[in-house]
Design an enzyme around this catalytic site. Structure first.
Site, PDB file in Angstrom:
ATOM      1  N   HIS A   1       0.823  -1.230   0.000  1.00  0.00           N
ATOM      2  CA  HIS A   1       0.000   0.000   0.000  1.00  0.00           C
ATOM      3  C   HIS A   1       0.851   1.271   0.000  1.00  0.00           C
ATOM      4  CE1 HIS A   1      -3.672  -2.217   0.412  1.00  0.00           C
ATOM      5  NE2 HIS A   1      -3.366  -2.711   1.598  1.00  0.00           N
TER       6      HIS A   1
ATOM      7  N   ASP B   1      -2.576 -10.769  -2.381  1.00  0.00           N
ATOM      8  CA  ASP B   1      -3.181 -10.225  -1.156  1.00  0.00           C
ATOM      9  C   ASP B   1      -4.640  -9.859  -1.478  1.00  0.00           C
ATOM     10  OD1 ASP B   1      -2.101  -8.690   1.612  1.00  0.00           O
ATOM     11  OD2 ASP B   1      -3.882  -7.776   0.718  1.00  0.00           O
TER      12      ASP B   1
ATOM     13  N   HIS C   1      -6.274  -7.363  -0.651  1.00  0.00           N
ATOM     14  CA  HIS C   1      -6.420  -5.928  -0.932  1.00  0.00           C
ATOM     15  C   HIS C   1      -5.628  -5.551  -2.172  1.00  0.00           C
ATOM     16  CE1 HIS C   1      -6.894  -6.405   3.509  1.00  0.00           C
ATOM     17  NE2 HIS C   1      -7.939  -5.617   3.283  1.00  0.00           N
TER      18      HIS C   1
ATOM     19  N   ASP D   1      -4.528 -12.850   3.401  1.00  0.00           N
ATOM     20  CA  ASP D   1      -5.789 -12.389   3.995  1.00  0.00           C
ATOM     21  C   ASP D   1      -7.012 -12.699   3.126  1.00  0.00           C
ATOM     22  OD1 ASP D   1      -4.710 -10.586   2.212  1.00  0.00           O
ATOM     23  OD2 ASP D   1      -4.733  -8.866   3.569  1.00  0.00           O
TER      24      ASP D   1
HETATM   25 ZN   LIG Z   1      -4.205  -7.237   2.602  1.00  0.00          ZN
END
Ligand SMILES: [Zn+2]
Length: 307
Positions: free
Chosen positions: A125, A162, A164, A245
């Protein structure tokens, strides 16, 4: 196969405060598990030291200066609402970057065939000049840039599984035709980016947005698109932004993957990597917040790398 396992005790001192999901135990459970397995083909290694210019090739100089001055002498500081740092975070953030450098050098020098970096803080991120979502330096992006600069590679692929979207990695390589970035993720969801219309300046970005509730079967079928794009690109090196995740037990997201799905997706990618880039893969830990699911999923992922 020999697989490098790059980690450091400094991650024990990156304290994010009580109740934070990105906690110290995440790396501890992974390391304890590998200690117990005691696999002779797992080559343990410490992060490399590196010069500051290496970070400057990925992040803005002002941003690095700001980060270096941000670490508190005691207590906790906030870089954004959920990115928290403590005195020990200074060494951990540098070691997380140094891990991917050690892993890449180890693969290039044929010390091992591929590698997994058990690090924290995660990185995907973090943008050129912005910390967010538990991430400070973008570990996988610094590693990618290192492959381009030091080893003069012309085609590096990043596969981000991931749950996200890796907005930071996409931001950093949006206009770099030498880098293919492919991400599968829950969408719409944090951080908001990752629509399939975000394609990069050179059509070098591929986002695979999937709805909440995505099952193993639906996920693995969508993953075929990732393999197809990798095959077309013919990378010289593949990096995994390895977040776990998307697991059904993860408290932060709503996918329904099982631990063994991480074995399957790794195996399919490795099989392709063998034909295009001699199996050169370095994987870096991103998310994964249920400790038991994380331990099991990483175990499956690395088991596949070892085969
Ligand atoms: Zn994540």
């Amino acid at each position: 196969m020999k697989t490098g396992l790059i980690t450091s005790n400094s991650y024990q001192n990156h304290n994010t405060g009580s109740g934070h999901p990105e906690k110290i135990d995440r790396v501890t459970v992974i390391i304890n598990n590998f200690n117990k397995l005691n696999n002779k083909n797992l080559i343990w290694k410490k992060p490399s030291k590196f010069k500051r210019e290496l970070l400057e090739n990925t992040h803005n100089r002002d941003y690095i200066n700001f980060i270096e001055k941000s670490f508190p002498e005691k207590g906790l500081s906030f870089l954004d609402g959920d990115t928290i740092i403590s005195p020990g975070s200074k060494e951990a953030t540098v070691d997380a970057v140094g891990s991917i450098i050690a892993a890449i050098d180890g693969v290039q020098n044929k010390e091992f065939h591929n590698a997994f970096c058990a690090v924290r803080p995660p990185g995907h991120h973090a943008e050129k000049n912005k910390a967010m979502g538990f991430c400070i330096y973008n570990n996988v992006a610094v590693g990618t840039q290192y492959l381009l600069d030091k080893y003069k590679l012309n085609k590096v692929a990043i596969v981000d599984f991931d749950v996200h979207h890796g907005n930071g990695t996409q931001d950093i390589f949006y206009d770099n035709e030498k880098v293919l970035y492919i991400s599968t993720h829950q969408y719409p969801f944090y951080p908001g980016t990752g629509g399939d219309d975000e394609r990069g300046k050179y059509n070098n970005i591929f986002n695979v947005p999937l709805p909440a509730g995505t099952t193993s079967e639906k996920y693995l079928s969508a993953y075929e698109f990732v393999l197809k794009k990798l095959k077309e690109f013919k990378p010289e090196f593949i990096l995994f932004s390895a977040g776990f995740d998307a697991h059904e037990n993860d408290p932060l997201a709503q996918f329904q993957l099982k631990s063994k799905d991480f074995y399957e997706l790794t195996k399919r990618t490795l099989s392709l990597a063998k034909s295009c880039c001699n199996g050169k893969i370095v994987s870096v830990l991103e998310g994964g917040y249920d400790l038991n699911a994380l331990k099991e999923s990483v175990d499956y992922h690395v088991k596949s790398l070892l085969e």
